[in-house]
Design an enzyme around this catalytic site. Structure first.
Site, PDB file in Angstrom:
ATOM      1  N   GLU A   1       0.830  -1.208   0.000  1.00 13.42           N
ATOM      2  CA  GLU A   1       0.000   0.000   0.000  1.00 13.42           C
ATOM      3  C   GLU A   1       0.864   1.257   0.000  1.00 13.42           C
ATOM      4  O   GLU A   1       1.849   1.361   0.740  1.00 13.42           O
ATOM      5  CB  GLU A   1      -0.915   0.055   1.229  1.00 13.42           C
ATOM      6  CG  GLU A   1      -1.770   1.322   1.235  1.00 13.42           C
ATOM      7  CD  GLU A   1      -2.458   1.610   2.568  1.00 13.42           C
ATOM      8  OE1 GLU A   1      -3.180   2.617   2.630  1.00 13.42           O
ATOM      9  OE2 GLU A   1      -2.262   0.837   3.522  1.00 13.42           O
TER      10      GLU A   1
ATOM     11  N   ASP B   1       9.056   6.228  15.028  1.00 10.09           N
ATOM     12  CA  ASP B   1       8.905   7.644  14.704  1.00 10.09           C
ATOM     13  C   ASP B   1       9.274   8.454  15.947  1.00 10.09           C
ATOM     14  O   ASP B   1       8.658   8.269  17.007  1.00 10.09           O
ATOM     15  CB  ASP B   1       7.460   7.923  14.275  1.00 10.09           C
ATOM     16  CG  ASP B   1       7.227   9.373  13.873  1.00 10.09           C
ATOM     17  OD1 ASP B   1       8.206  10.146  13.815  1.00 10.09           O
ATOM     18  OD2 ASP B   1       6.066   9.741  13.622  1.00 10.09           O
ATOM     19  N   ILE B   2      10.269   9.322  15.828  1.00 12.06           N
ATOM     20  CA  ILE B   2      10.705  10.164  16.947  1.00 12.06           C
ATOM     21  C   ILE B   2      10.656  11.611  16.498  1.00 12.06           C
ATOM     22  O   ILE B   2      11.266  11.974  15.486  1.00 12.06           O
ATOM     23  CB  ILE B   2      12.125   9.795  17.413  1.00 12.06           C
ATOM     24  CG1 ILE B   2      12.238   8.292  17.665  1.00 12.06           C
ATOM     25  CG2 ILE B   2      12.498  10.568  18.684  1.00 12.06           C
ATOM     26  CD1 ILE B   2      13.647   7.826  18.005  1.00 12.06           C
ATOM     27  N   ASP B   3       9.916  12.437  17.235  1.00 10.43           N
ATOM     28  CA  ASP B   3       9.674  13.830  16.874  1.00 10.43           C
ATOM     29  C   ASP B   3      10.194  14.747  17.965  1.00 10.43           C
ATOM     30  O   ASP B   3       9.890  14.558  19.146  1.00 10.43           O
ATOM     31  CB  ASP B   3       8.167  14.047  16.689  1.00 10.43           C
ATOM     32  CG  ASP B   3       7.851  15.317  15.931  1.00 10.43           C
ATOM     33  OD1 ASP B   3       8.567  16.317  16.148  1.00 10.43           O
ATOM     34  OD2 ASP B   3       6.890  15.323  15.149  1.00 10.43           O
TER      35      ASP B   3
ATOM     36  N   SER C   1      13.088  13.139   8.805  1.00  9.09           N
ATOM     37  CA  SER C   1      11.683  13.359   8.461  1.00  9.09           C
ATOM     38  C   SER C   1      11.472  14.569   7.558  1.00  9.09           C
ATOM     39  O   SER C   1      10.380  14.777   7.039  1.00  9.09           O
ATOM     40  CB  SER C   1      10.845  13.534   9.731  1.00  9.09           C
ATOM     41  OG  SER C   1      11.125  14.778  10.339  1.00  9.09           O
ATOM     42  N   GLY C   2      12.517  15.368   7.369  1.00 10.38           N
ATOM     43  CA  GLY C   2      12.411  16.556   6.534  1.00 10.38           C
ATOM     44  C   GLY C   2      12.215  17.835   7.317  1.00 10.38           C
ATOM     45  O   GLY C   2      12.353  18.936   6.779  1.00 10.38           O
TER      46      GLY C   2
ATOM     47  N   ARG D   1      11.581  17.885  11.633  1.00 11.15           N
ATOM     48  CA  ARG D   1      11.803  17.938  13.074  1.00 11.15           C
ATOM     49  C   ARG D   1      11.990  16.579  13.737  1.00 11.15           C
ATOM     50  O   ARG D   1      11.830  16.455  14.942  1.00 11.15           O
ATOM     51  CB  ARG D   1      10.611  18.639  13.730  1.00 11.15           C
ATOM     52  CG  ARG D   1       9.285  17.926  13.489  1.00 11.15           C
ATOM     53  CD  ARG D   1       8.103  18.779  13.878  1.00 11.15           C
ATOM     54  NE  ARG D   1       6.840  18.067  13.701  1.00 11.15           N
ATOM     55  CZ  ARG D   1       5.648  18.654  13.759  1.00 11.15           C
ATOM     56  NH1 ARG D   1       5.568  19.945  13.982  1.00 11.15           N
ATOM     57  NH2 ARG D   1       4.547  17.956  13.602  1.00 11.15           N
ATOM     58  N   GLY D   2      12.309  15.558  12.978  1.00 12.49           N
ATOM     59  CA  GLY D   2      12.466  14.257  13.611  1.00 12.49           C
ATOM     60  C   GLY D   2      13.109  13.235  12.712  1.00 12.49           C
ATOM     61  O   GLY D   2      13.659  13.552  11.653  1.00 12.49           O
ATOM     62  N   VAL D   3      13.038  11.979  13.162  1.00 13.79           N
ATOM     63  CA  VAL D   3      13.653  10.879  12.419  1.00 13.79           C
ATOM     64  C   VAL D   3      12.694   9.695  12.374  1.00 13.79           C
ATOM     65  O   VAL D   3      11.861   9.507  13.270  1.00 13.79           O
ATOM     66  CB  VAL D   3      14.987  10.437  13.055  1.00 13.79           C
ATOM     67  CG1 VAL D   3      16.034  11.542  12.930  1.00 13.79           C
ATOM     68  CG2 VAL D   3      14.810  10.036  14.521  1.00 13.79           C
TER      69      VAL D   3
ATOM     70  N   LYS E   1       6.035   8.096   6.193  1.00 13.57           N
ATOM     71  CA  LYS E   1       6.514   8.857   5.043  1.00 13.57           C
ATOM     72  C   LYS E   1       7.684   8.153   4.344  1.00 13.57           C
ATOM     73  O   LYS E   1       8.600   7.648   4.992  1.00 13.57           O
ATOM     74  CB  LYS E   1       6.947  10.243   5.503  1.00 13.57           C
ATOM     75  CG  LYS E   1       7.288  11.200   4.347  1.00 13.57           C
ATOM     76  CD  LYS E   1       7.948  12.462   4.859  1.00 13.57           C
ATOM     77  CE  LYS E   1       7.103  13.143   5.928  1.00 13.57           C
ATOM     78  NZ  LYS E   1       7.786  14.340   6.463  1.00 13.57           N
TER      79      LYS E   1
END
Length: 461
Positions: A75, A143-145, A194-195, A197-199, A361
């Site tokens: 998907e 996901d880490i922000d 992430s582009g 603020r995170g990874v 993403k």
């Protein structure tokens, strides 16, 4: 039309599009991300072939043991201009994926699970009355922000990030990556900026992709330490007389040194009353709170030290006080470690990791708020990664206009180091994709031989 004519026409259109957008001038800051820019980026730089090879996991149709429909059951979702959201997209091959992306220029591309049937045809299967549309494989993702660290960083807040607070993400990568490799034995791990603020982390080993939701939840809970919310003064509670081996290693190898060094230098977390009061509230003994508060308030007016020096002195005072009085109550035994973990331990969005059908993403997307590309991060050299130095969409298009960028990133004969994005694509291929595909093809070959062997045994009377 010949291939040469098509290439010549395509090059003319690229230059014409860029000229129409900015008249050969640097794009203004307020217009660094739009469909026209994406049209050029997706037309020239997005690594379709690499993404397809990654998500095919060796099922390229070249081996009799391959599942030729594997990629087609993956998907994808597109977020278009004006927040138009298209989910359950699927593609037969790299070419059809490329055609779809080039036809609508999505602002964002998310990657989901591999399902039991083609997501694009799920409604046809649902009419049969059987619930056959279900996720069967999915990378284990994290996901880490940095917005989740707003209560412990004083340089930025919200979506803003700078060189002073980004090291919190660096430490998170080190802690989680070390555990994934040493505690769980995973080998094929992709870290992506992430582009903004995170990874994001993608664990791509077969045993990770085939985990059930229950198993994913167990792994996520393994990493859970930070359990508080904005109403809790004490957000980390470490029980027992000693730390779990994973936590002990993280504390000794990464967290303690970072807290006492770089974090103190950049955030000065004890330098003012509003800052140190947060820390005093983490101490369960009110007498110790009062003693330290009085000491720091009395010394504040006459101190000539810098904020960093003041923070370091007060940290040593707090540690010495707790050490001398930890016999008073069991809750004081781990108080120093709890403070360090509160400020430095990775704050993972655990819900993202627990469900197979959660989308994340795609690498090499462009973040619409910053214009920066979601490039891979080398976990072995993550100290060197600078989120503010990541190429932006406008920089890449400017490079294309100047003739300095490769026109086809899928051409293996081209030198990827020639472009701003080239180093990231080269790292993705050599450090992640090639070892992964080698392992996948070995697994396909082994499974095929096992299957053939069982088939022969069944005919042995």
């Amino acid at each position: 039309m010949t291939r040469e004519e098509m290439e010549s026409r395509g090059k003319d259109e690229r230059m014409m599009d860029a000229a129409q957008m900015n008249n050969n001038q640097k794009p203004p800051e307020e217009d660094f991300f739009n469909v026209n820019y994406l049209r050029i980026y997706y037309g020239n730089l997005f690594p379709y072939s690499d993404i397809h090879k990654w998500l095919s996991y060796g099922h390229d149709g070249k081996h009799p043991g391959c599942d030729e429909h594997y990629f087609g059951r993956r998907e994808f979702s597109f977020t278009l201009e004006n927040d138009v959201y298209l989910r359950y997209k699927s593609f037969k091959n790299a070419s059809s994926m490329e055609d779809a992306i080039k036809s609508c220029f999505p602002y964002k591309i998310d990657i989901g699970a591999v399902y039991s049937v083609d997501p694009d045809k799920r409604h046809a299967y649902s009419q049969t009355g059987t619930n056959v549309f279900t996720p069967v494989e999915r990378e284990l993702v994290f996901d880490i922000d940095i917005t989740d660290y707003d209560d412990v960083r004083y340089c930025c807040s919200g979506a803003d990030v700078c060189s002073k607070c980004w090291p919190l993400m660096t430490v998170a990568i080190k802690v989680i990556h070390t555990s994934l490799t040493e505690d769980f034995g995973f080998k094929h791990i992709l870290w992506v900026f992430s582009g903004r603020r995170g990874v994001h982390c993608w664990v791509c080993d077969p045993k990770a992709r085939r985990m059930t939701n229950e198993q994913r939840s167990a792994v996520a809970e393994y990493f859970r330490v930070y359990k508080g919310n904005e109403n809790n003064a004490r957000k980390v509670v470490l029980m027992g007389y000693s730390l779990h081996p994973f936590l002990a290693r993280s504390y000794v190898d990464y967290l303690k040194g970072f807290f006492e060094g770089e974090l103190q230098a950049t955030q000065s977390i004890f330098s003012s009353k509003d800052k140190y009061e947060k820390i005093l509230e983490m101490i369960s003994d009110e007498d110790i709170q009062s003693e330290l508060r009085e000491k720091w308030e009395n010394s504040a007016a006459r101190s000539s030290l810098s904020e960093e020096a003041i923070s370091l002195v007060r940290w040593e005072q707090l540690k010495n006080t707790l050490q001398s009085k930890k016999h008073k109550a069991p809750t004081l035994r781990m108080c120093v470690e709890e403070i360090v973990f509160t400020f430095t331990y990775p704050r993972i969005d655990l819900e993202v990791s627990k469900q197979m059908n959660h989308l994340l993403k795609a690498p090499f997307c462009v973040h619409p708020k910053t214009g920066r590309v979601c490039v891979p991060i080398d976990p072995n050299n993550c100290d060197e990664f600078d989120p503010l130095a990541v190429p932006t969409l406008s920089q890449l298009i400017e490079e294309i206009n100047s003739g300095g960028s490769r026109m086809d990133v899928d051409d293996d004969e081209e030198d990827p180091d020639r472009s701003l994005l080239g180093t990231s694509i080269k790292f993705f291929r050599s450090s992640f994709l090639e070892p992964l595909l080698k392992s996948c093809k070995e697994e396909i070959e082994s499974s095929y031989k096992t299957k053939i062997g069982k088939s022969k045994d069944s005919f042995s009377w």
